[in-house]
Design a protein around this motif. Structure first.
Motif, PDB file in Angstrom:
ATOM      1  N   TYR A  18       4.684  -8.454  -3.795  1.00  0.00           N
ATOM      2  CA  TYR A  18       5.497  -6.949  -3.048  1.00  0.00           C
ATOM      3  C   TYR A  18       6.726  -7.590  -3.434  1.00  0.00           C
ATOM      4  O   TYR A  18       7.650  -6.572  -2.146  1.00  0.00           O
ATOM      5  CB  TYR A  18       5.255  -6.889  -1.409  1.00  0.00           C
ATOM      6  N   ARG A  68      12.906  -6.204   0.074  1.00  0.00           N
ATOM      7  CA  ARG A  68      11.894  -6.064  -1.250  1.00  0.00           C
ATOM      8  C   ARG A  68      12.287  -5.607  -2.557  1.00  0.00           C
ATOM      9  O   ARG A  68      13.652  -4.829  -2.582  1.00  0.00           O
ATOM     10  CB  ARG A  68      10.668  -5.540  -0.403  1.00  0.00           C
ATOM     11  N   GLY A  81      13.554  -3.127  -5.461  1.00  0.00           N
ATOM     12  CA  GLY A  81      12.948  -2.018  -5.574  1.00  0.00           C
ATOM     13  C   GLY A  81      12.332  -1.517  -4.454  1.00  0.00           C
ATOM     14  O   GLY A  81      12.664   0.307  -5.508  1.00  0.00           O
ATOM     15  N   SER A  82      13.580  -1.255  -3.307  1.00  0.00           N
ATOM     16  CA  SER A  82      12.659  -0.388  -2.342  1.00  0.00           C
ATOM     17  C   SER A  82      14.192  -0.499  -1.599  1.00  0.00           C
ATOM     18  O   SER A  82      14.163  -1.657  -1.363  1.00  0.00           O
ATOM     19  CB  SER A  82      10.724  -0.684  -1.184  1.00  0.00           C
ATOM     20  N   TRP A 113       9.576   1.296   4.124  1.00  0.00           N
ATOM     21  CA  TRP A 113      10.022   0.879   3.677  1.00  0.00           C
ATOM     22  C   TRP A 113       9.975   2.608   2.213  1.00  0.00           C
ATOM     23  O   TRP A 113       8.595   2.589   2.335  1.00  0.00           O
ATOM     24  CB  TRP A 113       9.651   0.484   2.141  1.00  0.00           C
ATOM     25  N   ALA A 114      10.898   2.601   1.135  1.00  0.00           N
ATOM     26  CA  ALA A 114      10.920   3.622   0.064  1.00  0.00           C
ATOM     27  C   ALA A 114       9.339   4.086  -0.565  1.00  0.00           C
ATOM     28  O   ALA A 114       9.084   5.186  -1.113  1.00  0.00           O
ATOM     29  CB  ALA A 114      12.168   3.901  -0.278  1.00  0.00           C
ATOM     30  N   ASP A 115       8.663   3.071  -0.755  1.00  0.00           N
ATOM     31  CA  ASP A 115       7.385   3.060  -1.656  1.00  0.00           C
ATOM     32  C   ASP A 115       6.514   3.249  -0.866  1.00  0.00           C
ATOM     33  O   ASP A 115       5.263   3.474  -1.485  1.00  0.00           O
ATOM     34  CB  ASP A 115       7.967   1.872  -2.371  1.00  0.00           C
ATOM     35  N   GLY A 116       6.767   3.291   0.368  1.00  0.00           N
ATOM     36  CA  GLY A 116       5.858   4.018   0.872  1.00  0.00           C
ATOM     37  C   GLY A 116       4.677   2.720   1.473  1.00  0.00           C
ATOM     38  O   GLY A 116       4.297   2.490   2.100  1.00  0.00           O
ATOM     39  N   ALA A 140       0.191  -0.679   2.304  1.00  0.00           N
ATOM     40  CA  ALA A 140       0.530   0.807   1.591  1.00  0.00           C
ATOM     41  C   ALA A 140      -0.051   1.582   1.751  1.00  0.00           C
ATOM     42  O   ALA A 140      -1.889   1.546   2.295  1.00  0.00           O
ATOM     43  CB  ALA A 140       0.219   0.035   0.128  1.00  0.00           C
ATOM     44  N   GLY A 196       4.638   7.001  -0.505  1.00  0.00           N
ATOM     45  CA  GLY A 196       5.742   6.790  -1.643  1.00  0.00           C
ATOM     46  C   GLY A 196       6.603   7.952  -1.964  1.00  0.00           C
ATOM     47  O   GLY A 196       7.842   8.489  -1.836  1.00  0.00           O
ATOM     48  N   ALA A 197       5.261   8.872  -3.062  1.00  0.00           N
ATOM     49  CA  ALA A 197       6.050   9.802  -3.617  1.00  0.00           C
ATOM     50  C   ALA A 197       6.784  11.149  -2.205  1.00  0.00           C
ATOM     51  O   ALA A 197       8.278  11.350  -3.195  1.00  0.00           O
ATOM     52  CB  ALA A 197       4.850  10.493  -4.442  1.00  0.00           C
ATOM     53  N   THR A 201       9.669  10.479  -1.368  1.00  0.00           N
ATOM     54  CA  THR A 201      11.377  10.075  -2.954  1.00  0.00           C
ATOM     55  C   THR A 201      11.972  11.190  -2.501  1.00  0.00           C
ATOM     56  O   THR A 201      12.672  11.261  -3.034  1.00  0.00           O
ATOM     57  CB  THR A 201      10.084   9.308  -3.743  1.00  0.00           C
TER      58      THR A 201
END
Length: 254
Positions: A51, A91, A93-94, A110-113, A130, A135-136, A139
């Motif tokens: 992750y 993490r 990328g997030s 987290w921003a990616d869900g 998850a 995440g979308a 964003t």
């Protein structure tokens, strides 16, 4: 002929020495490659952390209580008395958008869900979960994260993740998904419009088109949607007692 023979005898030790040196060089190269293999493997494992986790521990924790907060893109635990950092958890990328704190738990959104739970005192990540589509949606507007994480009981043993398409309820102790509540067609949950009352979580669920107003409001608790005569499964850990009133009602034999 005697001189030629003598020259050949003279040069043979040189050739032999060169062969020995070449064989030695090849052997040393092979040994070096074998010794370097664990280092290369370790580097690959470090790069492929599950992750994208990056968990950095500072000095050994003191006897004081730990507190957690969002610091930059990561979760940080620090000594409540001195303010000294204990660990940071990020993490790749997030970044952390919201944090729910409960005794022994730091649940991060987290921003990616992804949703994670960290033990502030044991300095470890308990679980990752998850949530599809979250995440979308985040964003498009990270400010939407407010209200997504909602406790479902006073002791915070159950946590709801409220997204427009569904409500997902997780057991905080181990991250087990206990129930899902999808939004009806044409409707969507609004995490920014919630309220806690009388042991229930009230969720706004606006819908398109004409419809009766009760359709836009739903009540849930740790066992799921509150409806007359429901028979929930319960949320205790395996082997535990049904302290939450869950379990199907079975008629006594006649």
């Amino acid at each position: 002929m005697g001189q030629v023979t003598a020259l050949r005898l003279f040069y043979r030790p040189g050739r032999y020495a060169r062969r020995v040196m070449e064989r030695t060089r090849l052997a040393l190269t092979a040994i070096a490659a074998v010794l370097a293999l664990p280092l290369v493997t370790a580097a690959r494992h470090a790069d492929r952390a599950p992750y994208g986790d990056h968990f950095h521990r500072f000095a050994a924790p003191t006897a004081g209580a730990a507190a957690v907060r969002i610091r930059g893109a990561a979760v940080e635990a620090y000594d409540r008395g001195t303010g000294a950092p204990r660990w940071t958890y990020g993490r790749r990328g997030s970044r952390v958008l919201a944090l729910y704190r409960a005794p022994g738990h730091a649940v991060a959104l987290w921003a990616d869900g992804m949703v994670t739970d960290t033990d502030p005192d044991a300095r470890r990540v308990r679980w990752h979960r998850a949530v599809p589509g979250l995440g979308a949606w985040l964003t498009a507007s990270p400010a939407r994260a407010a209200g997504v994480l909602q406790p479902l009981d006073p002791d915070a043993t159950m946590l709801a993740v409220v997204a427009p398409e569904r409500v997902s309820a997780f057991r905080v102790a181990d991250g087990d998904l206990r129930w899902l509540l999808p939004a009806p067609q044409g409707c969507a949950f609004d995490p920014a419009r919630t309220a806690h009352t009388a042991g229930a979580l009230l969720l706004a669920r606006p819908c398109r088109g004409p419809h009766p107003w009760p359709r836009e409001l739903v009540a849930v608790d740790g066992l799921g949607e509150i409806t007359p005569g429901r028979t929930p499964l319960g949320n205790d850990l395996p082997g535990g007692r049904r302290a939450d009133g869950g379990g199907n009602r079975v008629a006594r034999p006649s």
